[in-house]
Structure formats: structure tokens, C-alpha cells
Write a protein that holds these residues in place. Structure first.
Motif, PDB file in Angstrom:
ATOM      1  N   GLU A   6       0.811  -1.209   0.000  1.00 18.58           N
ATOM      2  CA  GLU A   6       0.000   0.000   0.000  1.00 18.58           C
ATOM      3  C   GLU A   6       0.854   1.272   0.000  1.00 18.58           C
ATOM      4  OE1 GLU A   6      -3.468   0.008  -0.035  1.00 18.58           O
ATOM      5  OE2 GLU A   6      -3.182  -2.120  -0.407  1.00 18.58           O
ATOM      6  N   ALA A   7       2.163   1.148   0.201  1.00 21.04           N
ATOM      7  CA  ALA A   7       3.032   2.324   0.326  1.00 21.04           C
ATOM      8  C   ALA A   7       3.371   2.878  -1.048  1.00 21.04           C
ATOM      9  CB  ALA A   7       4.298   1.956   1.088  1.00 21.04           C
ATOM     10  N   ARG A   8       2.362   3.455  -1.683  1.00 18.98           N
ATOM     11  CA  ARG A   8       2.536   4.027  -3.011  1.00 18.98           C
ATOM     12  C   ARG A   8       2.190   5.512  -2.979  1.00 18.98           C
ATOM     13  NH1 ARG A   8      -2.673   1.192  -3.575  1.00 18.98           N
ATOM     14  NH2 ARG A   8      -1.545  -0.710  -4.065  1.00 18.98           N
ATOM     15  N   MET A   9       2.363   6.166  -4.101  1.00 18.53           N
ATOM     16  CA  MET A   9       2.054   7.580  -4.210  1.00 18.53           C
ATOM     17  C   MET A   9       0.543   7.801  -4.126  1.00 18.53           C
ATOM     18  SD  MET A   9       3.740  10.449  -4.553  1.00 18.53           S
ATOM     19  CE  MET A   9       5.289   9.863  -5.268  1.00 18.53           C
ATOM     20  N   LEU A  10       0.143   8.799  -3.333  1.00 18.31           N
ATOM     21  CA  LEU A  10      -1.254   9.206  -3.261  1.00 18.31           C
ATOM     22  C   LEU A  10      -1.437  10.441  -4.135  1.00 18.31           C
ATOM     23  CD1 LEU A  10      -4.126   9.059  -2.053  1.00 18.31           C
ATOM     24  CD2 LEU A  10      -3.292  10.461  -0.152  1.00 18.31           C
ATOM     25  N   HIS A  11      -2.448  10.413  -4.994  1.00 17.56           N
ATOM     26  CA  HIS A  11      -2.711  11.506  -5.921  1.00 17.56           C
ATOM     27  C   HIS A  11      -3.970  12.243  -5.477  1.00 17.56           C
ATOM     28  CE1 HIS A  11      -0.359   8.473  -8.130  1.00 17.56           C
ATOM     29  NE2 HIS A  11       0.198   9.523  -8.733  1.00 17.56           N
ATOM     30  N   LEU A  12      -3.797  13.483  -5.065  1.00 13.26           N
ATOM     31  CA  LEU A  12      -4.914  14.323  -4.644  1.00 13.26           C
ATOM     32  C   LEU A  12      -5.316  15.227  -5.808  1.00 13.26           C
ATOM     33  CD1 LEU A  12      -6.881  15.660  -2.628  1.00 13.26           C
ATOM     34  CD2 LEU A  12      -4.969  17.098  -1.865  1.00 13.26           C
ATOM     35  N   ILE A  13      -6.569  15.100  -6.239  1.00 13.88           N
ATOM     36  CA  ILE A  13      -7.117  15.911  -7.320  1.00 13.88           C
ATOM     37  C   ILE A  13      -8.248  16.742  -6.735  1.00 13.88           C
ATOM     38  CG2 ILE A  13      -8.197  15.898  -9.599  1.00 13.88           C
ATOM     39  CD1 ILE A  13      -7.040  12.973  -9.865  1.00 13.88           C
ATOM     40  N   VAL A  14      -8.069  18.054  -6.734  1.00  9.41           N
ATOM     41  CA  VAL A  14      -9.062  18.971  -6.181  1.00  9.41           C
ATOM     42  C   VAL A  14      -9.678  19.760  -7.329  1.00  9.41           C
ATOM     43  CG1 VAL A  14      -9.469  20.929  -4.638  1.00  9.41           C
ATOM     44  CG2 VAL A  14      -7.786  19.170  -4.014  1.00  9.41           C
ATOM     45  N   VAL A  15     -11.000  19.761  -7.395  1.00 15.78           N
ATOM     46  CA  VAL A  15     -11.730  20.544  -8.400  1.00 15.78           C
ATOM     47  C   VAL A  15     -12.630  21.511  -7.646  1.00 15.78           C
ATOM     48  CG1 VAL A  15     -13.355  20.464 -10.317  1.00 15.78           C
ATOM     49  CG2 VAL A  15     -11.636  18.661 -10.072  1.00 15.78           C
ATOM     50  N   THR A  16     -12.351  22.792  -7.777  1.00 14.05           N
ATOM     51  CA  THR A  16     -13.071  23.815  -7.009  1.00 14.05           C
ATOM     52  C   THR A  16     -13.113  25.106  -7.816  1.00 14.05           C
ATOM     53  OG1 THR A  16     -13.207  24.858  -4.806  1.00 14.05           O
ATOM     54  CG2 THR A  16     -11.025  24.682  -5.795  1.00 14.05           C
ATOM     55  N   PRO A  17     -14.163  25.916  -7.680  1.00  7.90           N
ATOM     56  CA  PRO A  17     -14.200  27.185  -8.416  1.00  7.90           C
ATOM     57  C   PRO A  17     -13.383  28.249  -7.711  1.00  7.90           C
ATOM     58  CG  PRO A  17     -16.162  26.993  -7.083  1.00  7.90           C
ATOM     59  CD  PRO A  17     -15.382  25.720  -6.875  1.00  7.90           C
ATOM     60  N   GLN A  18     -13.140  29.344  -8.399  1.00  9.06           N
ATOM     61  CA  GLN A  18     -12.591  30.501  -7.711  1.00  9.06           C
ATOM     62  C   GLN A  18     -13.590  30.923  -6.634  1.00  9.06           C
ATOM     63  OE1 GLN A  18     -11.996  32.900 -11.346  1.00  9.06           O
ATOM     64  NE2 GLN A  18      -9.868  33.121 -10.698  1.00  9.06           N
ATOM     65  N   PRO A  19     -13.126  31.291  -5.442  1.00 10.04           N
ATOM     66  CA  PRO A  19     -14.049  31.658  -4.363  1.00 10.04           C
ATOM     67  C   PRO A  19     -15.062  32.698  -4.823  1.00 10.04           C
ATOM     68  CG  PRO A  19     -11.810  31.560  -3.539  1.00 10.04           C
ATOM     69  CD  PRO A  19     -11.715  31.391  -5.027  1.00 10.04           C
ATOM     70  N   GLU A  20     -16.327  32.486  -4.452  1.00  9.50           N
ATOM     71  CA  GLU A  20     -17.400  33.345  -4.971  1.00  9.50           C
ATOM     72  C   GLU A  20     -17.365  34.755  -4.402  1.00  9.50           C
ATOM     73  OE1 GLU A  20     -21.223  32.404  -2.183  1.00  9.50           O
ATOM     74  OE2 GLU A  20     -20.582  30.842  -3.560  1.00  9.50           O
ATOM     75  N   ASN A  21     -16.609  34.949  -3.315  1.00  9.85           N
ATOM     76  CA  ASN A  21     -16.495  36.271  -2.715  1.00  9.85           C
ATOM     77  C   ASN A  21     -15.029  36.511  -2.377  1.00  9.85           C
ATOM     78  OD1 ASN A  21     -16.475  38.347  -0.431  1.00  9.85           O
ATOM     79  ND2 ASN A  21     -18.635  38.374  -1.010  1.00  9.85           N
ATOM     80  N   VAL A  22     -14.552  37.725  -2.599  1.00  9.96           N
ATOM     81  CA  VAL A  22     -13.145  38.014  -2.347  1.00  9.96           C
ATOM     82  C   VAL A  22     -12.783  37.773  -0.886  1.00  9.96           C
ATOM     83  CG1 VAL A  22     -13.467  40.481  -1.853  1.00  9.96           C
ATOM     84  CG2 VAL A  22     -11.307  39.675  -2.837  1.00  9.96           C
ATOM     85  N   GLY A  23     -13.772  37.869   0.022  1.00  8.72           N
ATOM     86  CA  GLY A  23     -13.505  37.593   1.430  1.00  8.72           C
ATOM     87  C   GLY A  23     -13.215  36.137   1.728  1.00  8.72           C
ATOM     88  N   MET A  24     -13.416  35.264   0.729  1.00  6.39           N
ATOM     89  CA  MET A  24     -13.096  33.838   0.893  1.00  6.39           C
ATOM     90  C   MET A  24     -11.689  33.515   0.396  1.00  6.39           C
ATOM     91  SD  MET A  24     -16.733  32.267  -0.367  1.00  6.39           S
ATOM     92  CE  MET A  24     -18.256  32.582   0.538  1.00  6.39           C
ATOM     93  N   VAL A  25     -11.023  34.485  -0.191  1.00  9.79           N
ATOM     94  CA  VAL A  25      -9.672  34.272  -0.719  1.00  9.79           C
ATOM     95  C   VAL A  25      -8.676  33.889   0.378  1.00  9.79           C
ATOM     96  CG1 VAL A  25      -7.690  35.489  -1.735  1.00  9.79           C
ATOM     97  CG2 VAL A  25      -9.943  35.590  -2.834  1.00  9.79           C
TER      98      VAL A  25
END
Length: 708
Positions: A485-504
């Protein structure tokens, strides 16, 4: 949660396995579910049932419409928002009473089923201030006009312009008036067998839940001209964000019961196809004005970049593309969907009556049916007989599973500050089982971890992922033989640009924690300059801002040549890619640009083709600790694998799907995703058509304060 303690939530069940001295190795299966039934979770047991996952609103809403059409006894909906004028099934012809859409509206469908004797119960989130900002109850509460800044809608457009309508009755106003008239009838009890209740966040319960968090909301700075800081927005304006549906739970002992857990809101913005066309009349016209866009931008909102250009050129355009998911459920898992509804319904209050004459001069609807209030409390207008007795599982609940695919293990999970959580190890005054499940399952990931989420600003989770990787790899190193099990873990994140600048700022913190600070280079440079300025003689007595202090605490990993992350000199066997989504403009790229961003409203996690979690919860502190949420999880491999192949194929233009999900196929897919996303980013800047939808995530905005 300490970053050095990957199991601070104590979700794993300990097990002792005897081994022979001659062969001291052991094979073990991974524990995916909370408590895994050993001992059984008191609050969230693993139950049996069937699951079908729909991608995007077209498929999901059409299935929901069919199930509502087939309802015999009860239709129960919990909604963050409700839009009576949206159509669920848009394959049907356009109707005279709703010319803005194709098919029957949601309001008309529920009204028609109620007239057939089906009991309809609609539970919505309502806050007199928050609902005006969010416009979650379309036609009921919103900042309707310049001279009427908020509250409930006092009069329709037609009433304000009585006698002067003529042929000039804007389509957008017809739609809004339709909703207002529906809410008037519904809240006045004029739709027989249909009742609307509402609920709001309970501040004391939310504060108690947040007090348990490792990272507290900030009380520094403030969005909206300094009126609200992050802490106040989260504590005082927590929402009820759940969106489950339950149909015929106790009809014929549950033989035809069906339910949904999803991220989709019952608002027309969330209807889209999985093709995410640049412009589609089925998504309804945008309806946004230049004034609307200007106000949104002043409030820090990220506006769909296509709309200002379309308005300036006078080109009609549909609402923006949206992506989300829904799970259709049958079987005994609906016991927990029912309990969630019953507990919430019994403590909810009647949605305040919408005043007005309620005339039918606008929408062509059937004459109102006056509700029989004989069984109602005259003060609260809440039925004297509550649903609290409806808790046992009907005898035939599993019958609906027979023709709906394999029977699989399912677990309903929640965030609910108002209700306790209990299992064999933990007792808490607030339910955070969604957070526990996210953190627990993340620690079990070995091959890939796919996250598709509306928000990605929960840095505590990123710390946990890194700590879990270090803990696992340390365990492998101390084992007498290397683990497969000691292999590379691949993290794929799909997310939009934050909808409000206060979330940056919070998004930046999370990306920095995963080695992706350069995705928000301008915010990164602003923070670095601020921290450096504190070393000068002139500014050394002025402390860094709360945002800079928060970012300074984050331990950012470095990258090896092949992209693997290294934390404090230790390999994490982890690679990360962060993408957003866009759709190509193949019809008029010169006028409106080469691509249009797809708004990602999804709340989905897939791991190793072995675990799926989806529902209403975002990857942020609100969803993990403050707002009410509901998700469902399964460990059925065939379902997870097919969904992964479908999703990856859609997002890559059918060029990448990961095949059978072997480590090599996942590694190849990850590499190809990275190339595709980077290439599409360059193509958009060059004004050329993209392949698929994946685009490298970049946000060039700079923020000086936060919203929660």
C-alpha cells in the motif's frame, strides 16, 4: 486537532490480529465507515439500501420529478432554498402560465400532488436578513427594489403597476410574481395538504460547536463595510443547508419509499446538463442587469465574466453553467433520512404568512383550496399532532431495493449543532459526523483522493491529510516487510474561484498548506510583503494583520522534481493538482470569449474506487461545524469505480477516465490531468477552444478581510 495527531477524532476501531512467528505478516481491510458497526454507531449506523448517483441537475431533477409524480401519501422536502417557478423536468413543452421555462414548475407540481391528497411538507431555511442577501426563497424574501431594501416581498410587480401593464410585462417580473403568489397561497394555508415550515440557526449551539474547532473564526477585520467579521457571520448567521427529499416513507409499510441526499438546491440556477453548454435556453435567461452586477462586485462577489459583455452588446444569454450531484436512495437507509426530517420538522415554526391580496391576475393556476385548520394550534398554526412518533422502520422498507441494483452498505452523516452525536467511543452535544467521516476516510486513502467541492478553505483538513500520510509512511518503515500500500497518493481537487473576495484568505491558507500557494500568487506576495514590512524600524510596532498571521503559521511543504510533496524534510508520497472548470464557447468566441467558467456547487469525495461521500457539506468550517448538513457514504466499489470513470471522462472531454483504477492508471491519469488543465489555461488566454472542462486553478485577487 493537532497536526501531529491524525486520529484525534478517534474514529478507528482497534483490532488485535495474531500472527505466526514464521510468517509475521497480515492482510487487513480498511475501515471506511465511522465505527463500522463495531460497536454500532448510536447516531449513524451502517444500514443497507441501494444508491444511484446522478450527475448534474438535468438527470437528478428529472428523477425527482418522476418520484414525486408517483407519490401516494407523502412528499417531504428540506431545502436551503426553494424556487416555485423552476421546472424540474425540462423535456416537457413550455406552458402558458410559465413562459420562462419548459415543463411544469416545482410549485405547480407540489400543488397538484397536494390536490390529489398527498401530504406535502416543505421545510426551508429562513432568516429575515440572511434570506434577503441570499435570495434563497425566490419571490418571498429578497432586496426587491431600490426603495425596498429587504424583508419579505410586499407586492408583486403587477400590483405596483396595476392598470399600466399592457403588453410590457417583463418576463423576469412575470416569473418573480408567479413565485410571490405561490408563497402567498402556501403560507396562508390556501393550498390544501401543503404546509411550509422554517428554521434558522441556533446561535448558542453553533458557538458550542465552533468552540470545539482547532481554528476559530476570526473576529478581526470585516466584510460589508466593516459591519460583519468572520466570527459574527458564522456564529450569528449559520444556515440550514441540508437538501434531502423523502417520499412515501410509511406508505404501504415503506414498500415504495424513496429518498434523496444531494448538493443541489431547489432553485433554477442549479439546473444544468453534464455537458455544461456555454449558453443553453434550458437553463433559463440570466435576468441579471448591469445594476445587479455592479452591486455584486461592490460586495466582493465574483461575477460571471461573460454577463457584463453580453449586457453591453445586448446579447441574450442563459444563466451560468452549474455542476453538482444527487444520490437516490432506497432501503433501510431511509430510516436515518426520516429521523433527520422528523426531528427538524417537530421543532420548526410555520413560515410567516406573506401578506398581499393574493390575486390570481398573474399566474394561471387552479382556484385556491382553503386548508382545513381544524387540527391546527390557533396561535402557532402548527399541527397539534407532530411526527415524533414516526421513528421505527416500516416492515417493507427493503422492498423498493429489489429492482434498483445491488444492496450496499450506506451511512447517513450530518452536521447538526442542535443535536447530539453518539457512538461507542464518543459522546458530543453536537453532531459533526460529516467532519469525522471526511477526516477518517482521508486517512485511509492510498491511491487517489478526488475532491470536487464548492469551497476549499478548511486548512485543518489539509494538515490532517499531511499528518495521516506521515503516520502511515512511518508505520510502513517500521514494518518488517514493505507494504504494497506504500505508493504515491494523488490528490485531485476541483473547485471554483471563491465566490467572494472575502473567501480568498482561507482558500489561500489551504492551498499553501498543500504546496499550491502560487495558484494565488498576488495574495501570496501581499502577505509576504506585509510580513517583511514588520521587520522595518518604522513598522515594527504595528503587528501583522490577522490574515498574515494566519498564513504565517502554516507549514508549507516543498516539491521534489517530480512534484511529490516534502514536509519538514520527510517525503509525503503525495502529489496535488488543483483545477477549476470551464466550458468552451464554440458558437461565438469572438463576441463573448473562448470559455465560460462552470460554477462548481459539488460536495463530493471519491477515494480509491472504494469510498464515496456526497451531500450538502462544503469543505469549509461552516459546513463542518456551524450549518446543518447531510451526506451519505458508501463503500461499494463498483458504484465508486463507475462514478469515477464517468466524472473523469466528462471533465476531460472523454480523453481520460483512469481505466480500472490501478496505481499505474491513476498515476497516468493524474499526469494527463495536469497537462490538460495547464494546456486549457493557456488556450483560454489565447482565445482558443479548450478540450473538456479542466483548467488550472489560478486566482489573482487580493483580499484584506474575510467572510465565513
Amino acid at each position: 486537532m493537532s497536526s501531529s495527531d491524525p486520529n484525534a477524532l478517534k474514529t478507528h476501531q482497534a483490532a488485535t490480529t495474531p500472527t505466526a512467528r514464521s510468517s509475521p505478516s497480515v492482510q487487513a481491510s480498511r475501515q471506511w465507515f465511522l465505527s463500522d458497526g463495531r460497536p454500532a454507531s448510536d447516531s449513524h449506523p451502517v444500514r443497507k439500501g441501494s444508491i444511484h448517483t446522478y450527475v448534474c441537475g438535468q438527470e437528478a431533477f428529472q428523477a425527482i420529478a418522476a418520484d414525486i409524480e408517483a407519490a401516494h401519501k407523502s412528499i417531504e422536502l428540506i431545502c436551503w432554498g426553494f424556487d416555485p417557478a423552476m421546472a424540474l423536468d425540462r423535456s416537457k413543452p413550455r406552458r402558458p402560465e410559465s413562459p420562462w421555462t419548459s415543463g411544469e414548475t416545482y410549485g405547480a407540481l407540489l400543488e397538484r400532488k397536494a390536490a390529489q391528497g398527498v401530504q406535502v411538507r416543505l421545510l426551508v431555511w429562513y432568516n429575515d436578513a440572511g434570506s434577503c442577501v441570499q435570495n434563497n426563497l425566490v419571490g418571498y424574501a429578497q432586496p426587491a427594489y431600490d426603495h425596498y431594501p429587504g424583508g419579505v416581498v410586499a407586492e408583486t410587480w403587477a400590483e405596483r403597476n396595476r392598470g399600466r401593464i399592457g403588453a410590457a410585462y417583463p418576463l423576469a417580473e412575470q416569473r418573480q410574481d408567479y413565485c410571490t403568489l405561490w408563497w402567498r397561497r402556501a403560507t396562508k394555508g390556501h393550498i390544501g395538504n401543503l404546509e411550509v415550515r422554517c428554521r434558522d440557526g441556533v446561535k448558542d449551539a453553533v458557538k458550542a460547536s465552533l468552540a470545539d474547532e482547532a481554528d476559530k473564526p476570526s473576529s478581526e477585520g470585516g466584510q460589508l463595510k466593516g459591519w460583519f467579521d468572520e466570527q459574527k457571520l458564522v456564529e450569528a448567521y449559520a444556515t440550514h443547508h441540508q437538501k434531502p427529499i423523502l417520499i412515501d416513507f410509511d406508505h404501504n409499510e415503506g414498500a415504495t419509499a424513496v429518498g434523496y441526499i444531494m448538493g443541489l438546491n431547489s432553485v433554477t440556477d442549479y439546473w444544468d446538463t453534464s455537458q455544461h453548454e456555454f449558453d443553453s435556453p434550458l437553463r433559463e435567461p440570466s435576468g441579471a442587469t448591469a445594476a445587479d452586477l455592479s452591486k455584486a462586485q461592490e460586495a466582493g462577489a465574483l461575477v460571471d465574466a461573460v454577463l457584463p459583455t453580453a449586457l453591453r452588446l445586448g446579447l441574450p444569454i442563459s444563466r451560468r453553467p452549474y455542476r453538482d450531484y444527487a444520490a437516490r436512495l432506497t432501503g433501510e437507509v431511509l430510516v436515518d433520512v426520516n429521523l433527520n426530517f422528523v426531528r427538524a420538522w417537530d421543532r420548526a415554526r410555520r413560515l410567516p404568512e406573506l401578506k398581499g391580496d393574493g390575486g390570481n391576475s398573474i399566474s394561471k393556476v387552479s382556484p385556491p383550496v382553503v386548508e382545513n385548520l381544524a387540527g391546527m394550534d390557533p396561535q402557532t398554526k402548527v399541527p397539534r399532532s407532530a411526527l415524533s412518533g414516526r421513528r421505527a422502520a416500516p416492515a417493507k422498507l427493503m422492498a423498493a431495493c429489489n429492482a434498483k441494483g445491488p444492496i450496499v452498505p450506506l451511512q447517513v452523516l450530518r452536521t447538526q449543532p442542535e443535536e447530539p452525536y453518539a457512538d461507542g467511543q464518543t459522546r458530543q452535544a453536537f453532531d459533526k459526523s460529516i467532519k469525522r467521516a471526511y477526516f477518517h476516510a482521508t486517512g485511509e486513502a492510498r491511491n487517489y483522493l478526488y475532491l470536487e467541492n464548492q469551497y476549499f478553505f478548511y486548512e485543518e483538513w489539509a494538515r490532517h491529510l499531511k499528518a495521516a500520510r506521515l503516520s502511515f509512511l512511518n508505520g510502513v518503515q517500521t514494518a518488517p516487510a514493505a507494504s504494497s500500500e506504500a505508493r504515491m497518493l494523488h490528490l485531485i481537487v476541483v473547485t471554483p474561484q471563491p465566490e467572494n473576495v472575502g473567501m480568498v484568505p482561507r482558500t489561500y491558507d489551504t492551498l499553501k498548506s498543500l504546496g499550491e500557494a502560487n495558484s494565488m500568487r498576488n495574495q501570496h506576495e501581499k502577505i509576504e510583503k506585509e510580513l517583511q514590512s514588520q521587520k522595518t524600524k518604522f513598522l515594527k510596532f504595528i503587528g501583522p494583520s490577522d490574515i498574515a498571521q494566519s498564513a504565517q503559521k502554516i507549514q508549507a511543504p516543498t516539491h521534489k522534481v517530480d512534484g511529490e510533496l516534502v514536509q519538514d524534510g520527510k517525503d509525503l508520497a503525495l502529489k496535488v493538482i488543483v483545477c477549476k472548470l470551464a466550458t468552451a464557447n464554440r458558437a461565438s468566441p469572438k463576441a463573448l470569449g473562448a470559455a465560460r467558467d462552470i460554477y462548481i456547487h459539488s460536495k463530493l469525495m471519491l477515494i480509491d474506487d472504494e469510498y464515496l461521500l456526497l451531500g450538502s457539506a462544503n469543505m469549509n468550517q461552516r459546513s463542518m461545524a456551524a450549518d446543518s448538513e447531510i451526506c451519505v457514504a458508501t463503500s461499494h466499489q463498483d458504484h465508486a469505480r463507475e462514478l469515477r470513470r464517468t466524472i473523469w471522462g466528462q471533465l476531460s472531454g472523454q480523453t481520460i477516465n483512469g481505466g480500472a483504477g490501478t496505481p499505474q492508471e491513476v498515476a497516468d491519469a493524474f499526469k494527463n490531468f495536469s497537462k490538460l488543465a495547464a494546456g486549457n489555461f493557456d488556450l483560454i488566454r489565447a482565445g482558443k477552444a479548450i478540450t473538456g472542462h479542466l483548467v488550472k486553478f489560478v486566482d489573482e485577487r487580493v483580499a484584506s478581510d474575510r467572510v465565513g
